[in-house]
Design a protein around this motif. Structure first.
Motif, PDB file in Angstrom:
ATOM      1  N   TYR A   1       0.822  -1.209   0.000  1.00 45.98           N
ATOM      2  CA  TYR A   1       0.000   0.000   0.000  1.00 45.98           C
ATOM      3  C   TYR A   1       0.859   1.263   0.000  1.00 45.98           C
ATOM      4  CZ  TYR A   1      -4.039  -2.836   1.323  1.00 45.98           C
ATOM      5  OH  TYR A   1      -5.039  -3.737   1.338  1.00 45.98           O
ATOM      6  N   ALA A   2       1.968   1.187   0.771  1.00 48.80           N
ATOM      7  CA  ALA A   2       2.787   2.387   0.986  1.00 48.80           C
ATOM      8  C   ALA A   2       3.241   2.992  -0.334  1.00 48.80           C
ATOM      9  CB  ALA A   2       3.979   2.067   1.875  1.00 48.80           C
ATOM     10  N   VAL A   3       3.703   2.139  -1.242  1.00 47.34           N
ATOM     11  CA  VAL A   3       4.202   2.658  -2.513  1.00 47.34           C
ATOM     12  C   VAL A   3       3.067   3.326  -3.293  1.00 47.34           C
ATOM     13  CG1 VAL A   3       5.170   2.015  -4.750  1.00 47.34           C
ATOM     14  CG2 VAL A   3       6.090   1.018  -2.656  1.00 47.34           C
ATOM     15  N   TRP A   4       1.870   2.711  -3.257  1.00 44.17           N
ATOM     16  CA  TRP A   4       0.757   3.286  -4.018  1.00 44.17           C
ATOM     17  C   TRP A   4       0.280   4.588  -3.413  1.00 44.17           C
ATOM     18  CZ3 TRP A   4       0.320   1.813  -8.693  1.00 44.17           C
ATOM     19  CH2 TRP A   4       0.738   0.539  -9.061  1.00 44.17           C
ATOM     20  N   LEU A   5       0.266   4.629  -2.068  1.00 49.52           N
ATOM     21  CA  LEU A   5      -0.116   5.865  -1.392  1.00 49.52           C
ATOM     22  C   LEU A   5       0.894   6.961  -1.719  1.00 49.52           C
ATOM     23  CD1 LEU A   5      -2.523   6.317   0.466  1.00 49.52           C
ATOM     24  CD2 LEU A   5      -1.009   6.104   2.420  1.00 49.52           C
ATOM     25  N   ASP A   6       2.179   6.576  -1.717  1.00 44.04           N
ATOM     26  CA  ASP A   6       3.241   7.511  -2.046  1.00 44.04           C
ATOM     27  C   ASP A   6       3.064   8.028  -3.477  1.00 44.04           C
ATOM     28  OD1 ASP A   6       5.110   8.447  -0.295  1.00 44.04           O
ATOM     29  OD2 ASP A   6       6.736   7.190  -0.988  1.00 44.04           O
ATOM     30  N   LEU A   7       2.800   7.108  -4.401  1.00 44.51           N
ATOM     31  CA  LEU A   7       2.637   7.519  -5.799  1.00 44.51           C
ATOM     32  C   LEU A   7       1.429   8.439  -5.956  1.00 44.51           C
ATOM     33  CD1 LEU A   7       3.510   4.267  -7.784  1.00 44.51           C
ATOM     34  CD2 LEU A   7       4.652   6.487  -7.974  1.00 44.51           C
ATOM     35  N   LEU A   8       0.351   8.149  -5.209  1.00 45.58           N
ATOM     36  CA  LEU A   8      -0.824   9.012  -5.273  1.00 45.58           C
ATOM     37  C   LEU A   8      -0.477  10.423  -4.782  1.00 45.58           C
ATOM     38  CD1 LEU A   8      -3.915   9.494  -5.563  1.00 45.58           C
ATOM     39  CD2 LEU A   8      -4.123   8.819  -3.167  1.00 45.58           C
ATOM     40  N   GLY A   9       0.182  10.497  -3.616  1.00 49.48           N
ATOM     41  CA  GLY A   9       0.567  11.799  -3.075  1.00 49.48           C
ATOM     42  C   GLY A   9       1.454  12.566  -4.044  1.00 49.48           C
ATOM     43  N   VAL A  10       2.421  11.862  -4.622  1.00 47.84           N
ATOM     44  CA  VAL A  10       3.319  12.507  -5.580  1.00 47.84           C
ATOM     45  C   VAL A  10       2.533  13.024  -6.782  1.00 47.84           C
ATOM     46  CG1 VAL A  10       5.164  12.039  -7.242  1.00 47.84           C
ATOM     47  CG2 VAL A  10       5.398  11.273  -4.878  1.00 47.84           C
TER      48      VAL A  10
ATOM     49  N   ILE B   1      -1.933  16.740   0.902  1.00 43.67           N
ATOM     50  CA  ILE B   1      -1.537  16.934   2.309  1.00 43.67           C
ATOM     51  C   ILE B   1      -2.078  15.801   3.173  1.00 43.67           C
ATOM     52  CG2 ILE B   1      -1.233  19.442   2.159  1.00 43.67           C
ATOM     53  CD1 ILE B   1      -3.858  19.777   3.651  1.00 43.67           C
ATOM     54  N   SER B   2      -3.254  15.266   2.833  1.00 40.37           N
ATOM     55  CA  SER B   2      -3.808  14.170   3.631  1.00 40.37           C
ATOM     56  C   SER B   2      -2.943  12.915   3.510  1.00 40.37           C
ATOM     57  CB  SER B   2      -5.235  13.864   3.176  1.00 40.37           C
ATOM     58  OG  SER B   2      -6.022  15.044   3.203  1.00 40.37           O
ATOM     59  N   THR B   3      -2.478  12.633   2.291  1.00 38.97           N
ATOM     60  CA  THR B   3      -1.627  11.470   2.068  1.00 38.97           C
ATOM     61  C   THR B   3      -0.295  11.601   2.789  1.00 38.97           C
ATOM     62  OG1 THR B   3      -2.540  11.483  -0.166  1.00 38.97           O
ATOM     63  CG2 THR B   3      -0.702  10.004   0.256  1.00 38.97           C
ATOM     64  N   TYR B   4       0.346  12.755   2.581  1.00 37.96           N
ATOM     65  CA  TYR B   4       1.688  12.944   3.119  1.00 37.96           C
ATOM     66  C   TYR B   4       1.685  13.073   4.634  1.00 37.96           C
ATOM     67  CZ  TYR B   4       4.736  13.336  -0.963  1.00 37.96           C
ATOM     68  OH  TYR B   4       5.524  13.068  -2.070  1.00 37.96           O
ATOM     69  N   ALA B   5       0.616  13.634   5.206  1.00 41.02           N
ATOM     70  CA  ALA B   5       0.559  13.757   6.661  1.00 41.02           C
ATOM     71  C   ALA B   5       0.636  12.371   7.291  1.00 41.02           C
ATOM     72  CB  ALA B   5      -0.730  14.462   7.084  1.00 41.02           C
ATOM     73  N   VAL B   6      -0.138  11.427   6.726  1.00 42.49           N
ATOM     74  CA  VAL B   6      -0.157  10.066   7.259  1.00 42.49           C
ATOM     75  C   VAL B   6       1.166   9.355   6.986  1.00 42.49           C
ATOM     76  CG1 VAL B   6      -1.229   7.816   6.920  1.00 42.49           C
ATOM     77  CG2 VAL B   6      -2.655   9.845   7.176  1.00 42.49           C
ATOM     78  N   MET B   7       1.675   9.478   5.753  1.00 40.38           N
ATOM     79  CA  MET B   7       2.940   8.820   5.403  1.00 40.38           C
ATOM     80  C   MET B   7       4.089   9.345   6.254  1.00 40.38           C
ATOM     81  SD  MET B   7       2.780   6.519   3.041  1.00 40.38           S
ATOM     82  CE  MET B   7       4.480   6.465   2.416  1.00 40.38           C
ATOM     83  N   GLY B   8       4.126  10.655   6.464  1.00 38.17           N
ATOM     84  CA  GLY B   8       5.207  11.250   7.257  1.00 38.17           C
ATOM     85  C   GLY B   8       5.176  10.747   8.691  1.00 38.17           C
ATOM     86  N   ALA B   9       3.967  10.735   9.275  1.00 36.29           N
ATOM     87  CA  ALA B   9       3.833  10.268  10.658  1.00 36.29           C
ATOM     88  C   ALA B   9       4.174   8.781  10.749  1.00 36.29           C
ATOM     89  CB  ALA B   9       2.411  10.524  11.155  1.00 36.29           C
ATOM     90  N   HIS B  10       3.687   8.005   9.777  1.00 37.05           N
ATOM     91  CA  HIS B  10       3.930   6.557   9.769  1.00 37.05           C
ATOM     92  C   HIS B  10       5.422   6.238   9.711  1.00 37.05           C
ATOM     93  CE1 HIS B  10       3.969   2.388   8.489  1.00 37.05           C
ATOM     94  NE2 HIS B  10       4.502   2.728   7.338  1.00 37.05           N
ATOM     95  N   LEU B  11       6.121   6.889   8.777  1.00 38.89           N
ATOM     96  CA  LEU B  11       7.539   6.572   8.608  1.00 38.89           C
ATOM     97  C   LEU B  11       8.361   7.075   9.794  1.00 38.89           C
ATOM     98  CD1 LEU B  11       7.862   7.168   4.787  1.00 38.89           C
ATOM     99  CD2 LEU B  11       8.054   4.995   5.999  1.00 38.89           C
ATOM    100  N   ALA B  12       7.928   8.182  10.402  1.00 42.52           N
ATOM    101  CA  ALA B  12       8.638   8.675  11.591  1.00 42.52           C
ATOM    102  C   ALA B  12       8.484   7.675  12.737  1.00 42.52           C
ATOM    103  CB  ALA B  12       8.108  10.053  11.984  1.00 42.52           C
ATOM    104  N   LEU B  13       7.264   7.196  12.957  1.00 42.73           N
ATOM    105  CA  LEU B  13       7.039   6.195  14.005  1.00 42.73           C
ATOM    106  C   LEU B  13       7.876   4.944  13.732  1.00 42.73           C
ATOM    107  CD1 LEU B  13       3.149   6.239  14.596  1.00 42.73           C
ATOM    108  CD2 LEU B  13       4.937   7.185  16.084  1.00 42.73           C
ATOM    109  N   LYS B  14       7.866   4.504  12.457  1.00 44.98           N
ATOM    110  CA  LYS B  14       8.602   3.299  12.091  1.00 44.98           C
ATOM    111  C   LYS B  14      10.101   3.463  12.353  1.00 44.98           C
ATOM    112  CE  LYS B  14       8.949   0.930   8.027  1.00 44.98           C
ATOM    113  NZ  LYS B  14       8.600   0.612   6.621  1.00 44.98           N
ATOM    114  N   ALA B  15      10.595   4.733  12.220  1.00 48.78           N
ATOM    115  CA  ALA B  15      12.004   4.988  12.462  1.00 48.78           C
ATOM    116  C   ALA B  15      12.286   5.155  13.961  1.00 48.78           C
ATOM    117  CB  ALA B  15      12.452   6.233  11.692  1.00 48.78           C
TER     118      ALA B  15
END
Lengths: 209, 209, 209
Positions: free
Chosen positions: C4-13, C98-112
């Motif tokens: 999902y992550a890649v598709w969400l990323d591609l959508l945001g981009v 912004i909705s996509t990236y807000a979630v992706m940014g928070a997700h990847l920060a938590l994962k790190a």
């Protein structure tokens, strides 16, 4: 510098966060806008520094920095209406911030093995970057374009720190004197309009670019 | 590219530093403002490139780059009053700068294993980033918004470099031809107002956004 | 989140690239200007995120992201003249972004391994950074300064995601609900002019700063 470094860093973050939140108030942002501007301004300069020096970005691993920014934003949101002259507070808090970051930037660059001129430029860049982000995001005229000493205060503070360290002074004392020198010069700029000789163009001739 | 690369890098840094210092003179900054603007503009594009490619930032380990920027700033501070048409010098030095950085950015991206389209975008981004920082900090209208070819010159130069390398041409010759192509196109833009077909909106209808 | 992550990323981009290309059309740039603005806006926020988290910058290793940006730019260049109200499209595509990236940014920060407040700020910063670059480069008033909810939508979306993950919800569902919450709030801002209480300054007194 040891334990001092973290406190100096927190001080720099807090005062820059204060200026960010106050500029957010000038833009009549909502509470989350305050938090964002406080965070961006608070950690901006240090983030640039850490990226350039290939360090871990300081606020990603240690949540205290962001918590300081968000707390400052919350306080300013409720207290700012009682502050008579907000722009004056911005100027002075920013002065503390650039003095702190100029020394920290130069110190960490030297510690990473950078040469003195590189450490000097790093001090000035990290000192001015957070405030620049703040002013660009909020469409304010960058403080760096004002006529009083600004980048120069940071540069001289960083230079004092670098020279003292090269002369063998302890890092703590060098940092303290560098900070005081930068702050004194910037304070002179704010109070007396002190400035270094600026570039004086000749009057333009007709037809010249 | 070997030893050439460092010299090409130094040339790009020097000409961008020149434009930064000249814009500082338009803003009537003091000497340290000249040094800061020369440094930010000089190393800005290459810094972005190195961060994106996970390389060490080039000017942190090698003080020559910053020394070039500061020397250029010092010279401009004293020589600029004698320059009749400073903006024209900015335009031409910037043209050399974007041509150099477009090729260097694409070259280093390819060397790091990036695909051709990524190398192309990297070339354009690193070519335009230093000048963009310069114009944003100094409140000038970004050159990239002017109607003559600008980003396109960088893009075509980077493309020529990438295609020649893929076709097996030596990197040095590909870099030289890419540089010349970018510079020729940008020069045409400056001299003849050459431009690619821009987007032509229909005349707005009443009530449309 | 896996695939999902890649598709969400591609959508945001893709949606941010769309806004970048449309703003390029407002500036009457040429085709390469469209490509540059689409790329900068498309990958800007994710680039900041990856630099802060010491990850490889996502679009450097995987050319699909840049190809999406350039394709969007090409389409917009030829299709935009037929779009009646381009600014409305910018607003809505930006809202998805912004909705996509807000979630992706928070997700990847938590994962790190970042703490919740850090992940929250990271979500907001990465959500707003691409659009900010777009607006600064093109001399548009940053969307973040408009009075309707903007950064706040991103913040609340990121917060929902973080809270649900901490409560043990699956990452995919947390991401979906975080995205929907951010988008719903921002949509309310666009449609109804919904806003959080902004800072209300007292009327300035004569002589105050």
């Amino acid at each position: 510098m040891g334990g001092y470094a973290v406190w100096l860093d927190l001080l720099g973050v807090a005062v820059f966060a204060l200026t960010g939140a106050l500029v957010a108030s000038r833009q009549q942002m909502d509470l989350i806008g305050f938090g964002l501007m406080a965070s961006v301004t608070g950690v901006g300069g240090g983030t640039l520094r850490d990226l350039l020096l290939e360090r871990s970005v300081f606020w990603v691993d240690d949540p205290r920095y962001i918590l300081v920014c968000l707390t400052v934003a919350l306080l300013v949101y409720f207290v700012a209406p009682a502050i008579q002259r907000r722009y004056v507070v911005v100027l002075w808090a920013d002065a503390v911030g650039i003095s702190t970051y100029a020394v920290m930037g130069a110190h960490l660059a030297l510690k990473a093995g950078a040469a003195a001129p590189v450490a000097l430029v790093m001090g000035v860049m990290t000192a001015t970057f957070g405030g620049l982000l703040r002013d660009v995001i909020c469409n304010e005229k960058p403080l760096i374009l004002k006529s009083e000493v600004y980048a120069s205060a940071a540069a001289i503070g960083a230079l004092v720190h670098i020279l003292l360290v090269e002369l063998g002074t302890s890092v703590t004392i060098a940092a303290m004197l560098g900070f005081l020198m930068a702050f004194a010069i910037r304070a002179g700029g704010i109070v007396y309009g002190l400035s270094l000789p600026g570039f004086k163009p000749r009057p333009p001739r007709p037809g010249s670019g």
